[in-house]
Design an enzyme around this catalytic site. Structure first.
Site, PDB file in Angstrom:
ATOM      1  CE  LYS A 108      -3.987  -1.731   2.672  1.00  0.00           C
ATOM      2  NZ  LYS A 108      -5.017  -1.531   1.651  1.00  0.00           N
ATOM      3  NE  ARG A 152     -10.877  -9.788  -1.897  1.00  0.00           N
ATOM      4  CZ  ARG A 152     -11.199  -8.902  -2.832  1.00  0.00           C
ATOM      5  NH1 ARG A 152     -11.519  -9.288  -4.049  1.00  0.00           N
ATOM      6  NH2 ARG A 152     -11.215  -7.626  -2.550  1.00  0.00           N
TER       7      ARG A 152
HETATM    8  N1  BES Z   1      -8.250  -3.673   4.422  1.00  0.00           N
HETATM    9  C1  BES Z   1      -8.377  -3.283   3.072  1.00  0.00           C
HETATM   10  C2  BES Z   1      -9.675  -2.524   2.790  1.00  0.00           C
HETATM   11  C3  BES Z   1      -9.742  -1.140   3.339  1.00  0.00           C
HETATM   12  C4  BES Z   1      -9.042  -0.112   2.764  1.00  0.00           C
HETATM   13  C5  BES Z   1     -10.560  -0.869   4.397  1.00  0.00           C
HETATM   14  C6  BES Z   1      -9.142   1.172   3.259  1.00  0.00           C
HETATM   15  C7  BES Z   1     -10.677   0.412   4.893  1.00  0.00           C
HETATM   16  C8  BES Z   1      -9.967   1.433   4.329  1.00  0.00           C
HETATM   17  C9  BES Z   1      -8.354  -4.500   2.166  1.00  0.00           C
HETATM   18  O1  BES Z   1      -7.560  -5.542   2.592  1.00  0.00           O
HETATM   19  C10 BES Z   1      -7.811  -4.043   0.859  1.00  0.00           C
HETATM   20  O2  BES Z   1      -6.672  -3.675   0.820  1.00  0.00           O
HETATM   21  N2  BES Z   1      -8.640  -4.098  -0.163  1.00  0.00           N
HETATM   22  C11 BES Z   1      -8.240  -3.664  -1.459  1.00  0.00           C
HETATM   23  C12 BES Z   1      -8.801  -4.639  -2.455  1.00  0.00           C
HETATM   24  C13 BES Z   1      -8.239  -4.456  -3.832  1.00  0.00           C
HETATM   25  C14 BES Z   1      -6.776  -4.839  -3.858  1.00  0.00           C
HETATM   26  C15 BES Z   1      -9.010  -5.317  -4.772  1.00  0.00           C
HETATM   27  C16 BES Z   1      -8.806  -2.262  -1.677  1.00  0.00           C
HETATM   28  O3  BES Z   1      -9.909  -1.978  -1.208  1.00  0.00           O
HETATM   29  O4  BES Z   1      -8.104  -1.453  -2.269  1.00  0.00           O
HETATM   30 MN    MN Z   2      -5.520  -5.351   1.952  1.00  0.00          MN
END
Ligand code: BES
Ligand code: MN
Ligand code: ZN
Length: 523
Positions: A292, A366
Protein backbone atom coordinates in the site's frame (compact mmCIF):
# COMPACT_ATOMS: atom_id res chain seq x y z
CA UNK A 1 -19.84 2.65 33.69
CA UNK A 2 -22.68 2.08 36.07
CA UNK A 3 -26.16 2.69 34.66
CA UNK A 4 -29.47 2.78 36.49
CA UNK A 5 -33.00 3.38 35.25
CA UNK A 6 -35.60 5.19 37.33
CA UNK A 7 -39.17 6.18 36.67
CA UNK A 8 -40.05 9.61 38.03
CA UNK A 9 -42.29 12.61 37.71
CA UNK A 10 -40.77 15.66 36.11
CA UNK A 11 -40.80 17.76 39.25
CA UNK A 12 -39.45 15.03 41.50
CA UNK A 13 -36.32 15.45 39.40
CA UNK A 14 -35.59 18.65 41.38
CA UNK A 15 -34.51 16.51 44.33
CA UNK A 16 -32.50 13.97 42.33
CA UNK A 17 -29.11 13.63 44.02
CA UNK A 18 -26.74 13.77 41.12
CA UNK A 19 -23.97 15.85 39.61
CA UNK A 20 -25.13 17.17 36.28
CA UNK A 21 -28.63 16.75 34.90
CA UNK A 22 -29.18 16.55 31.16
CA UNK A 23 -32.78 17.22 30.19
CA UNK A 24 -33.86 16.30 26.71
CA UNK A 25 -36.58 18.65 25.63
CA UNK A 26 -39.29 17.13 23.53
CA UNK A 27 -40.69 19.22 20.65
CA UNK A 28 -44.16 18.56 22.06
CA UNK A 29 -43.22 20.09 25.44
CA UNK A 30 -43.93 23.64 24.30
CA UNK A 31 -46.83 25.06 26.27
CA UNK A 32 -49.48 26.58 23.95
CA UNK A 33 -49.43 29.92 25.77
CA UNK A 34 -45.72 30.25 25.12
CA UNK A 35 -45.81 29.55 21.41
CA UNK A 36 -44.21 32.10 19.17
CA UNK A 37 -42.54 34.06 21.97
CA UNK A 38 -38.81 34.09 22.35
CA UNK A 39 -36.86 35.82 25.07
CA UNK A 40 -33.20 36.25 25.78
CA UNK A 41 -31.23 33.24 27.01
CA UNK A 42 -32.30 32.26 30.47
CA UNK A 43 -29.85 32.94 33.29
CA UNK A 44 -29.97 31.25 36.65
CA UNK A 45 -31.37 34.49 38.11
CA UNK A 46 -34.28 34.13 35.73
CA UNK A 47 -35.50 31.01 37.47
CA UNK A 48 -38.17 31.51 40.10
CA UNK A 49 -36.56 32.77 43.27
CA UNK A 50 -38.63 30.41 45.41
CA UNK A 51 -37.12 27.43 43.65
CA UNK A 52 -37.86 26.29 40.15
CA UNK A 53 -39.95 23.47 38.94
CA UNK A 54 -38.47 21.53 36.07
CA UNK A 55 -41.49 22.19 33.91
CA UNK A 56 -41.10 25.96 34.47
CA UNK A 57 -37.51 25.69 33.47
CA UNK A 58 -38.33 23.75 30.34
CA UNK A 59 -40.98 26.27 29.40
CA UNK A 60 -38.60 29.18 29.92
CA UNK A 61 -35.82 27.36 28.24
CA UNK A 62 -37.97 26.73 25.19
CA UNK A 63 -38.40 30.47 24.80
CA UNK A 64 -34.66 31.07 24.89
CA UNK A 65 -32.96 31.77 21.60
CA UNK A 66 -30.17 29.36 22.37
CA UNK A 67 -32.32 26.29 22.65
CA UNK A 68 -34.21 27.19 19.50
CA UNK A 69 -31.09 27.88 17.46
CA UNK A 70 -30.47 25.25 14.83
CA UNK A 71 -26.75 25.03 15.55
CA UNK A 72 -26.43 24.24 19.26
CA UNK A 73 -29.92 23.39 20.50
CA UNK A 74 -28.40 23.26 23.98
CA UNK A 75 -28.38 25.45 27.03
CA UNK A 76 -26.60 25.21 30.37
CA UNK A 77 -27.76 26.66 33.73
CA UNK A 78 -25.65 26.77 36.87
CA UNK A 79 -26.85 26.83 40.50
CA UNK A 80 -30.55 26.74 39.75
CA UNK A 81 -32.46 27.45 43.00
CA UNK A 82 -34.51 24.50 44.15
CA UNK A 83 -32.66 21.96 42.03
CA UNK A 84 -30.04 19.72 43.56
CA UNK A 85 -28.37 18.87 40.25
CA UNK A 86 -25.70 21.24 39.00
CA UNK A 87 -25.38 22.17 36.20
CA UNK A 88 -28.66 21.59 34.40
CA UNK A 89 -28.20 21.12 30.66
CA UNK A 90 -31.05 21.25 28.18
CA UNK A 91 -30.80 19.67 24.75
CA UNK A 92 -33.62 20.12 22.27
CA UNK A 93 -34.85 17.01 20.51
CA UNK A 94 -35.56 18.75 17.22
CA UNK A 95 -37.98 16.73 15.15
CA UNK A 96 -38.01 13.97 17.76
CA UNK A 97 -36.81 11.16 15.47
CA UNK A 98 -34.36 8.55 16.83
CA UNK A 99 -31.52 10.26 14.97
CA UNK A 100 -32.49 13.58 16.58
CA UNK A 101 -32.23 11.97 19.99
CA UNK A 102 -28.71 10.86 19.15
CA UNK A 103 -27.76 14.34 17.94
CA UNK A 104 -29.27 16.00 21.01
CA UNK A 105 -27.43 13.62 23.34
CA UNK A 106 -24.15 14.17 21.52
CA UNK A 107 -24.59 17.95 21.76
CA UNK A 108 -25.52 17.76 25.46
CA UNK A 109 -22.61 15.44 26.23
CA UNK A 110 -20.06 17.63 24.49
CA UNK A 111 -21.32 20.63 26.47
CA UNK A 112 -21.01 18.57 29.65
CA UNK A 113 -17.46 17.51 28.78
CA UNK A 114 -16.29 21.07 28.22
CA UNK A 115 -18.19 22.75 31.04
CA UNK A 116 -18.26 20.12 33.79
CA UNK A 117 -15.41 17.72 33.00
CA UNK A 118 -15.23 16.51 36.60
CA UNK A 119 -18.80 15.30 36.73
CA UNK A 120 -18.84 11.72 38.02
CA UNK A 121 -22.61 11.20 38.26
CA UNK A 122 -24.80 12.26 35.38
CA UNK A 123 -28.58 12.03 35.23
CA UNK A 124 -30.43 12.10 31.93
CA UNK A 125 -34.12 12.81 31.61
CA UNK A 126 -35.76 11.17 28.59
CA UNK A 127 -39.23 12.57 27.94
CA UNK A 128 -40.34 9.99 25.37
CA UNK A 129 -39.17 6.74 26.78
CA UNK A 130 -39.11 3.64 24.62
CA UNK A 131 -36.81 0.64 24.51
CA UNK A 132 -35.00 2.25 21.63
CA UNK A 133 -34.57 5.67 23.24
CA UNK A 134 -33.18 4.12 26.43
CA UNK A 135 -30.60 2.17 24.44
CA UNK A 136 -29.70 5.16 22.28
CA UNK A 137 -29.15 7.26 25.40
CA UNK A 138 -26.94 4.62 27.00
CA UNK A 139 -24.88 4.21 23.85
CA UNK A 140 -24.41 7.96 23.30
CA UNK A 141 -23.40 8.63 26.90
CA UNK A 142 -20.98 5.72 26.89
CA UNK A 143 -19.50 6.65 23.49
CA UNK A 144 -19.01 10.25 24.55
CA UNK A 145 -17.35 9.28 27.82
CA UNK A 146 -14.95 6.81 26.18
CA UNK A 147 -11.29 7.82 26.36
CA UNK A 148 -8.56 5.55 25.04
CA UNK A 149 -5.77 5.22 27.63
CA UNK A 150 -4.14 1.81 27.05
CA UNK A 151 -1.01 3.08 25.30
CA UNK A 152 -1.39 6.70 26.40
CA UNK A 153 -0.73 6.89 30.14
CA UNK A 154 -0.88 10.68 30.00
CA UNK A 155 -4.55 10.58 28.95
CA UNK A 156 -6.99 10.93 31.82
CA UNK A 157 -9.71 8.29 31.86
CA UNK A 158 -13.22 9.67 32.10
CA UNK A 159 -14.37 10.30 35.68
CA UNK A 160 -18.01 9.75 34.73
CA UNK A 161 -18.79 6.53 36.53
CA UNK A 162 -22.51 6.64 37.22
CA UNK A 163 -25.39 7.44 34.90
CA UNK A 164 -29.02 7.56 36.01
CA UNK A 165 -31.65 7.51 33.29
CA UNK A 166 -34.92 9.09 34.35
CA UNK A 167 -38.08 8.23 32.47
CA UNK A 168 -41.58 9.63 33.07
CA UNK A 169 -43.42 7.34 35.47
CA UNK A 170 -45.99 5.11 33.87
CA UNK A 171 -49.45 4.29 35.19
CA UNK A 172 -50.86 1.05 36.55
CA UNK A 173 -52.83 -0.15 33.51
CA UNK A 174 -51.87 -3.43 31.90
CA UNK A 175 -50.52 -1.50 28.92
CA UNK A 176 -48.33 0.67 31.13
CA UNK A 177 -47.08 -2.36 33.00
CA UNK A 178 -46.14 -4.06 29.75
CA UNK A 179 -44.42 -0.90 28.57
CA UNK A 180 -42.45 -0.66 31.78
CA UNK A 181 -41.27 -4.25 31.43
CA UNK A 182 -40.34 -3.59 27.84
CA UNK A 183 -38.25 -0.56 28.78
CA UNK A 184 -36.59 -2.44 31.64
CA UNK A 185 -35.65 -5.28 29.33
CA UNK A 186 -34.27 -2.84 26.75
CA UNK A 187 -32.25 -1.27 29.55
CA UNK A 188 -30.63 -4.63 30.35
CA UNK A 189 -29.86 -5.21 26.70
CA UNK A 190 -28.53 -1.67 26.42
CA UNK A 191 -26.15 -2.33 29.27
CA UNK A 192 -24.79 -5.46 27.60
CA UNK A 193 -24.55 -3.56 24.36
CA UNK A 194 -22.43 -0.69 25.64
CA UNK A 195 -20.06 -3.17 27.26
CA UNK A 196 -19.65 -5.00 23.96
CA UNK A 197 -19.18 -1.82 21.95
CA UNK A 198 -16.57 -0.55 24.42
CA UNK A 199 -14.68 -3.86 24.17
CA UNK A 200 -14.73 -3.74 20.36
CA UNK A 201 -13.54 -0.12 20.38
CA UNK A 202 -10.74 -0.91 22.80
CA UNK A 203 -9.33 -3.74 20.67
CA UNK A 204 -9.93 -1.82 17.46
CA UNK A 205 -7.96 1.15 18.76
CA UNK A 206 -4.96 -0.75 20.08
CA UNK A 207 -1.98 -0.37 17.77
CA UNK A 208 -0.88 -3.44 15.83
CA UNK A 209 2.05 -4.12 18.16
CA UNK A 210 -0.37 -4.19 21.07
CA UNK A 211 -3.02 -6.23 19.26
CA UNK A 212 -1.14 -9.06 17.58
CA UNK A 213 -2.93 -12.29 16.61
CA UNK A 214 -1.56 -13.81 19.82
CA UNK A 215 -2.96 -10.97 21.93
CA UNK A 216 -6.35 -11.19 20.19
CA UNK A 217 -6.33 -14.88 21.08
CA UNK A 218 -5.68 -13.95 24.71
CA UNK A 219 -8.48 -11.40 24.66
CA UNK A 220 -10.83 -14.14 23.43
CA UNK A 221 -9.61 -16.54 26.14
CA UNK A 222 -10.36 -13.81 28.68
CA UNK A 223 -14.03 -14.00 27.63
CA UNK A 224 -14.12 -17.64 28.70
CA UNK A 225 -14.65 -16.29 32.24
CA UNK A 226 -18.34 -16.12 31.35
CA UNK A 227 -19.93 -19.46 32.20
CA UNK A 228 -21.58 -19.95 28.80
CA UNK A 229 -18.50 -19.08 26.72
CA UNK A 230 -15.82 -21.56 25.62
CA UNK A 231 -12.79 -20.52 23.64
CA UNK A 232 -10.17 -22.42 21.70
CA UNK A 233 -7.21 -20.74 20.03
CA UNK A 234 -5.51 -22.67 17.22
CA UNK A 235 -1.96 -21.94 16.06
CA UNK A 236 -0.05 -22.53 12.78
CA UNK A 237 0.25 -26.31 13.24
CA UNK A 238 -3.45 -26.92 13.84
CA UNK A 239 -4.40 -24.58 11.02
CA UNK A 240 -2.07 -26.42 8.65
CA UNK A 241 -3.69 -29.68 9.70
CA UNK A 242 -7.10 -28.26 8.80
CA UNK A 243 -5.77 -27.49 5.32
CA UNK A 244 -6.37 -23.74 5.48
CA UNK A 245 -3.87 -23.04 2.70
CA UNK A 246 -5.42 -19.73 1.75
CA UNK A 247 -5.33 -18.30 5.30
CA UNK A 248 -1.76 -19.62 5.79
CA UNK A 249 -0.57 -17.97 2.57
CA UNK A 250 -1.46 -14.52 3.92
CA UNK A 251 0.26 -15.12 7.27
CA UNK A 252 3.49 -16.38 5.63
CA UNK A 253 5.07 -12.94 5.24
CA UNK A 254 4.92 -12.12 8.93
CA UNK A 255 7.06 -12.97 11.95
CA UNK A 256 3.90 -12.98 14.06
CA UNK A 257 2.33 -16.44 14.15
CA UNK A 258 -1.30 -16.65 12.98
CA UNK A 259 -4.16 -17.56 15.28
CA UNK A 260 -7.52 -19.10 14.50
CA UNK A 261 -9.91 -18.25 17.32
CA UNK A 262 -12.98 -20.43 17.85
CA UNK A 263 -15.53 -19.22 20.38
CA UNK A 264 -18.77 -20.84 21.50
CA UNK A 265 -21.56 -19.10 23.35
CA UNK A 266 -24.01 -21.78 24.52
CA UNK A 267 -27.21 -20.10 25.58
CA UNK A 268 -29.72 -22.59 24.15
CA UNK A 269 -30.10 -26.36 24.00
CA UNK A 270 -27.50 -28.35 22.08
CA UNK A 271 -30.01 -29.13 19.34
CA UNK A 272 -30.56 -25.46 18.50
CA UNK A 273 -28.55 -24.56 15.38
CA UNK A 274 -26.08 -21.72 16.04
CA UNK A 275 -25.54 -18.43 14.30
CA UNK A 276 -21.90 -18.28 13.19
CA UNK A 277 -20.09 -14.93 13.19
CA UNK A 278 -16.82 -14.69 11.26
CA UNK A 279 -14.63 -11.61 11.84
CA UNK A 280 -11.71 -10.51 9.67
CA UNK A 281 -8.71 -10.28 11.97
CA UNK A 282 -5.91 -8.72 9.91
CA UNK A 283 -4.02 -7.08 12.77
CA UNK A 284 -2.05 -5.02 10.26
CA UNK A 285 -2.50 -4.73 6.51
CA UNK A 286 0.53 -3.38 4.65
CA UNK A 287 -0.86 -4.82 1.43
CA UNK A 288 1.93 -7.40 1.39
CA UNK A 289 4.08 -7.50 -1.78
CA UNK A 290 1.33 -5.45 -3.47
CA UNK A 291 2.38 -2.81 -0.93
CA UNK A 292 0.00 0.00 0.00
CA UNK A 293 1.12 3.64 -0.32
CA UNK A 294 2.60 5.06 2.89
CA UNK A 295 0.13 7.84 3.56
CA UNK A 296 -2.50 6.76 6.05
CA UNK A 297 -1.16 3.23 6.28
CA UNK A 298 -1.26 3.47 10.08
CA UNK A 299 -5.04 3.17 9.83
CA UNK A 300 -4.60 -0.42 8.70
CA UNK A 301 -4.25 -1.32 12.38
CA UNK A 302 -8.05 -1.14 12.22
CA UNK A 303 -8.17 -4.02 9.74
CA UNK A 304 -9.15 -6.33 12.59
CA UNK A 305 -12.31 -4.40 13.46
CA UNK A 306 -14.46 -7.27 12.14
CA UNK A 307 -12.70 -9.54 14.63
CA UNK A 308 -13.10 -6.91 17.35
CA UNK A 309 -16.84 -6.77 16.66
CA UNK A 310 -17.10 -10.54 17.16
CA UNK A 311 -15.21 -10.22 20.46
CA UNK A 312 -17.52 -7.36 21.42
CA UNK A 313 -20.65 -9.37 20.62
CA UNK A 314 -19.35 -12.24 22.75
CA UNK A 315 -18.70 -9.85 25.63
CA UNK A 316 -22.32 -8.67 25.33
CA UNK A 317 -23.62 -12.24 25.13
CA UNK A 318 -21.65 -13.13 28.25
CA UNK A 319 -23.21 -10.19 30.08
CA UNK A 320 -26.76 -10.73 28.87
CA UNK A 321 -27.12 -14.53 28.57
CA UNK A 322 -29.78 -14.70 25.83
CA UNK A 323 -31.21 -18.09 24.83
CA UNK A 324 -29.30 -18.71 21.61
CA UNK A 325 -26.19 -20.54 20.43
CA UNK A 326 -23.51 -18.51 18.71
CA UNK A 327 -20.15 -19.55 17.28
CA UNK A 328 -17.48 -16.89 16.73
CA UNK A 329 -14.61 -17.54 14.30
CA UNK A 330 -11.64 -15.20 13.93
CA UNK A 331 -8.82 -15.85 11.49
CA UNK A 332 -6.09 -13.47 12.72
CA UNK A 333 -2.73 -12.64 11.13
CA UNK A 334 -0.65 -9.80 9.70
CA UNK A 335 -0.32 -9.06 5.98
CA UNK A 336 3.37 -8.21 5.49
CA UNK A 337 5.88 -8.06 2.63
CA UNK A 338 8.85 -10.38 3.19
CA UNK A 339 11.17 -12.85 1.50
CA UNK A 340 8.71 -15.55 2.47
CA UNK A 341 5.57 -13.61 1.64
CA UNK A 342 3.03 -14.83 -0.89
CA UNK A 343 3.66 -13.22 -4.32
CA UNK A 344 1.29 -11.92 -6.97
CA UNK A 345 0.48 -14.82 -9.26
CA UNK A 346 0.98 -17.48 -6.59
CA UNK A 347 -1.70 -20.15 -6.54
CA UNK A 348 -2.81 -21.55 -3.18
CA UNK A 349 -5.26 -24.28 -2.20
CA UNK A 350 -8.04 -23.30 0.16
CA UNK A 351 -9.58 -25.59 2.78
CA UNK A 352 -12.54 -26.08 0.42
CA UNK A 353 -10.20 -27.60 -2.18
CA UNK A 354 -10.69 -24.70 -4.58
CA UNK A 355 -7.43 -23.21 -5.82
CA UNK A 356 -6.97 -19.42 -5.77
CA UNK A 357 -4.69 -17.28 -7.90
CA UNK A 358 -3.48 -14.38 -5.77
CA UNK A 359 -3.42 -11.53 -8.27
CA UNK A 360 -3.14 -8.83 -5.61
CA UNK A 361 -1.75 -9.60 -2.18
CA UNK A 362 -3.63 -6.56 -0.83
CA UNK A 363 -6.90 -8.43 -1.35
CA UNK A 364 -5.99 -10.58 1.67
CA UNK A 365 -9.14 -10.30 3.78
CA UNK A 366 -11.15 -12.59 1.51
CA UNK A 367 -8.26 -15.09 1.58
CA UNK A 368 -8.43 -15.56 5.32
CA UNK A 369 -12.23 -15.39 5.45
CA UNK A 370 -12.82 -18.06 2.81
CA UNK A 371 -11.16 -20.76 4.93
CA UNK A 372 -13.07 -19.66 8.02
CA UNK A 373 -16.33 -19.85 6.01
CA UNK A 374 -15.49 -23.41 4.96
CA UNK A 375 -14.73 -24.26 8.59
CA UNK A 376 -18.11 -22.80 9.63
CA UNK A 377 -20.04 -25.42 7.63
CA UNK A 378 -19.40 -28.08 10.29
CA UNK A 379 -21.68 -26.23 12.73
CA UNK A 380 -24.69 -26.55 10.39
CA UNK A 381 -25.48 -22.92 11.18
CA UNK A 382 -28.95 -21.40 10.93
CA UNK A 383 -27.14 -18.32 9.63
CA UNK A 384 -23.57 -17.31 9.02
CA UNK A 385 -22.51 -13.68 8.99
CA UNK A 386 -19.02 -12.45 8.20
CA UNK A 387 -17.90 -8.99 9.23
CA UNK A 388 -14.91 -7.43 7.51
CA UNK A 389 -13.12 -4.17 6.71
CA UNK A 390 -12.96 -5.68 3.27
CA UNK A 391 -12.83 -3.05 0.53
CA UNK A 392 -11.96 0.60 0.12
CA UNK A 393 -14.60 0.51 -2.63
CA UNK A 394 -17.29 0.16 0.04
CA UNK A 395 -16.34 3.59 1.37
CA UNK A 396 -16.70 4.99 -2.14
CA UNK A 397 -20.14 3.40 -2.45
CA UNK A 398 -21.64 4.11 0.98
CA UNK A 399 -19.31 6.49 2.80
CA UNK A 400 -19.08 6.19 6.56
CA UNK A 401 -22.75 6.03 7.45
CA UNK A 402 -23.99 2.63 6.34
CA UNK A 403 -22.11 -0.66 6.32
CA UNK A 404 -22.36 -2.69 3.12
CA UNK A 405 -24.70 -5.67 3.42
CA UNK A 406 -24.69 -8.65 1.08
CA UNK A 407 -26.95 -11.67 1.47
CA UNK A 408 -28.10 -14.44 -0.77
CA UNK A 409 -31.39 -14.87 1.11
CA UNK A 410 -33.85 -11.98 1.40
CA UNK A 411 -35.05 -12.94 4.88
CA UNK A 412 -31.62 -12.69 6.47
CA UNK A 413 -30.97 -9.43 4.60
CA UNK A 414 -34.20 -7.95 5.95
CA UNK A 415 -33.50 -9.11 9.51
CA UNK A 416 -30.04 -7.54 9.50
CA UNK A 417 -31.27 -4.40 7.80
CA UNK A 418 -33.95 -3.85 10.45
CA UNK A 419 -31.54 -4.66 13.29
CA UNK A 420 -29.34 -1.87 11.91
CA UNK A 421 -32.26 0.57 11.78
CA UNK A 422 -33.37 -0.26 15.34
CA UNK A 423 -29.93 0.35 16.77
CA UNK A 424 -28.92 3.35 14.60
CA UNK A 425 -26.13 1.14 13.26
CA UNK A 426 -27.44 1.05 9.72
CA UNK A 427 -26.40 -0.96 6.69
CA UNK A 428 -27.49 -1.06 3.06
CA UNK A 429 -27.91 -4.04 0.81
CA UNK A 430 -25.86 -4.38 -2.36
CA UNK A 431 -26.50 -6.92 -5.13
CA UNK A 432 -24.92 -10.32 -5.78
CA UNK A 433 -25.86 -10.98 -9.44
CA UNK A 434 -23.83 -13.83 -10.86
CA UNK A 435 -22.53 -11.61 -13.66
CA UNK A 436 -20.42 -9.75 -11.09
CA UNK A 437 -18.32 -12.92 -10.66
CA UNK A 438 -17.17 -12.90 -14.32
CA UNK A 439 -13.99 -10.97 -13.57
CA UNK A 440 -12.85 -13.50 -10.96
CA UNK A 441 -12.12 -16.11 -13.65
CA UNK A 442 -8.52 -17.28 -13.72
CA UNK A 443 -6.49 -19.23 -16.29
CA UNK A 444 -4.34 -20.76 -13.60
CA UNK A 445 -6.69 -21.53 -10.71
CA UNK A 446 -10.36 -22.18 -9.90
CA UNK A 447 -10.74 -18.50 -9.04
CA UNK A 448 -8.70 -15.32 -8.81
CA UNK A 449 -8.85 -13.21 -5.65
CA UNK A 450 -9.59 -9.97 -7.51
CA UNK A 451 -11.41 -8.74 -10.59
CA UNK A 452 -10.98 -5.30 -12.17
CA UNK A 453 -11.64 -2.09 -10.21
CA UNK A 454 -15.33 -1.78 -10.96
CA UNK A 455 -17.80 -2.76 -8.23
CA UNK A 456 -14.91 -3.82 -5.99
CA UNK A 457 -17.08 -4.49 -2.93
CA UNK A 458 -19.43 -6.69 -4.90
CA UNK A 459 -16.71 -8.76 -6.55
CA UNK A 460 -15.15 -9.29 -3.10
CA UNK A 461 -18.53 -10.53 -1.84
CA UNK A 462 -18.88 -12.77 -4.91
CA UNK A 463 -15.49 -14.28 -4.08
CA UNK A 464 -16.66 -15.08 -0.53
CA UNK A 465 -19.92 -16.51 -1.84
CA UNK A 466 -17.96 -19.24 -3.63
CA UNK A 467 -17.13 -20.66 -0.21
CA UNK A 468 -20.53 -20.65 1.51
CA UNK A 469 -22.38 -23.12 -0.70
CA UNK A 470 -26.06 -23.20 0.22
CA UNK A 471 -25.63 -21.79 3.72
CA UNK A 472 -27.83 -18.91 4.88
CA UNK A 473 -25.04 -16.35 4.58
CA UNK A 474 -24.60 -12.60 4.87
CA UNK A 475 -21.52 -10.43 4.59
CA UNK A 476 -21.07 -7.01 6.22
CA UNK A 477 -18.39 -4.78 4.70
CA UNK A 478 -17.52 -2.35 7.50
CA UNK A 479 -14.59 -0.58 5.78
CA UNK A 480 -16.41 2.75 6.14
CA UNK A 481 -18.18 2.29 9.45
CA UNK A 482 -15.64 0.56 11.74
CA UNK A 483 -13.60 3.65 12.57
CA UNK A 484 -13.52 7.41 12.20
CA UNK A 485 -10.41 9.07 10.77
CA UNK A 486 -11.10 12.46 12.35
CA UNK A 487 -13.47 14.43 14.54
CA UNK A 488 -14.55 14.02 18.15
CA UNK A 489 -15.06 10.26 17.96
CA UNK A 490 -11.77 9.62 16.08
CA UNK A 491 -10.90 5.93 16.32
CA UNK A 492 -12.83 2.67 16.37
CA UNK A 493 -16.62 2.96 16.55
CA UNK A 494 -17.44 -0.51 17.85
CA UNK A 495 -19.81 -1.00 14.93
CA UNK A 496 -21.53 -3.25 14.01
CA UNK A 497 -21.83 -4.69 17.54
CA UNK A 498 -25.24 -2.98 18.09
CA UNK A 499 -26.64 -4.38 14.83
CA UNK A 500 -25.35 -7.91 15.44
CA UNK A 501 -26.41 -8.07 19.07
CA UNK A 502 -29.90 -6.82 18.28
CA UNK A 503 -30.22 -9.38 15.48
CA UNK A 504 -29.13 -12.18 17.84
CA UNK A 505 -31.52 -11.11 20.60
CA UNK A 506 -34.38 -11.07 18.08
CA UNK A 507 -33.38 -14.52 16.86
CA UNK A 508 -33.29 -15.78 20.44
CA UNK A 509 -36.80 -14.46 21.11
CA UNK A 510 -38.18 -15.86 17.84
CA UNK A 511 -36.69 -19.23 18.74
CA UNK A 512 -38.23 -19.27 22.21
CA UNK A 513 -41.63 -18.34 20.74
CA UNK A 514 -41.56 -21.00 18.03
CA UNK A 515 -40.40 -23.74 20.42
CA UNK A 516 -43.17 -22.90 22.89
CA UNK A 517 -46.00 -23.10 20.35
CA UNK A 518 -47.91 -26.35 21.16
CA UNK A 519 -47.97 -27.84 17.64
CA UNK A 520 -44.17 -27.84 17.50
CA UNK A 521 -43.73 -29.56 20.86
CA UNK A 522 -42.70 -33.17 20.71
CA UNK A 523 -45.14 -35.63 22.27
N1 BES B 1 -8.25 -3.67 4.42
C1 BES B 1 -8.38 -3.28 3.07
C2 BES B 1 -9.68 -2.52 2.79
C3 BES B 1 -9.74 -1.14 3.34
C4 BES B 1 -9.04 -0.11 2.76
C5 BES B 1 -10.56 -0.87 4.40
C6 BES B 1 -9.14 1.17 3.26
C7 BES B 1 -10.68 0.41 4.89
C8 BES B 1 -9.97 1.43 4.33
C9 BES B 1 -8.35 -4.50 2.17
O1 BES B 1 -7.56 -5.54 2.59
C10 BES B 1 -7.81 -4.04 0.86
O2 BES B 1 -6.67 -3.67 0.82
N2 BES B 1 -8.64 -4.10 -0.16
C11 BES B 1 -8.24 -3.66 -1.46
C12 BES B 1 -8.80 -4.64 -2.46
C13 BES B 1 -8.24 -4.46 -3.83
C14 BES B 1 -6.78 -4.84 -3.86
C15 BES B 1 -9.01 -5.32 -4.77
C16 BES B 1 -8.81 -2.26 -1.68
O3 BES B 1 -9.91 -1.98 -1.21
O4 BES B 1 -8.10 -1.45 -2.27
MN1 MN C 1 -5.52 -5.35 1.95
ZN1 ZN D 1 -7.23 -5.68 4.61
Amino acid sequence: MNFELKFTTLNALCDAKTGALLILVSPSAQAPSLKGKTTKALSSQGAAAQGSTISDLIAQSLRSEQLQSKTSRTQILWNVPGIVANPVIFAHLGAGQPKDLKNALNAGMSLLKTSAPNCSHLSVYLPDVTGQSVQTAMQCVSDNAYIYTTTKPSAKASVLSKVTLFAPSLGVSAKDKAERLNVQEAFKEGHARVEGVAFAKEWGNRPANHATPTLLGRAALGLAKYPKINVQVLGPKEVAKLGMGSFMSVAKGSEEPLRFIVMHYNGASKSSAPVVLVGKGITFDTGGISLKPGAGMDEMKFDMCGAASVLGVFKSLGELSPKINVVGLIPACENMPDGRAVKPGDVVTSMSGQTIENLNTDAEGRLILCDALTYAERFKPRAIIDIATLTGACIIALGHLRSGLFAAQDKLAEELMSAGERTLDPCWRLPLDEEYAEGLKSNFADTANVADRSAGSITAAKFLQRFVGKMNWAHLDIAGSAWKSSGPGKGATGRPVPLLLSYLIHEAKADVESSSTPQRKKA
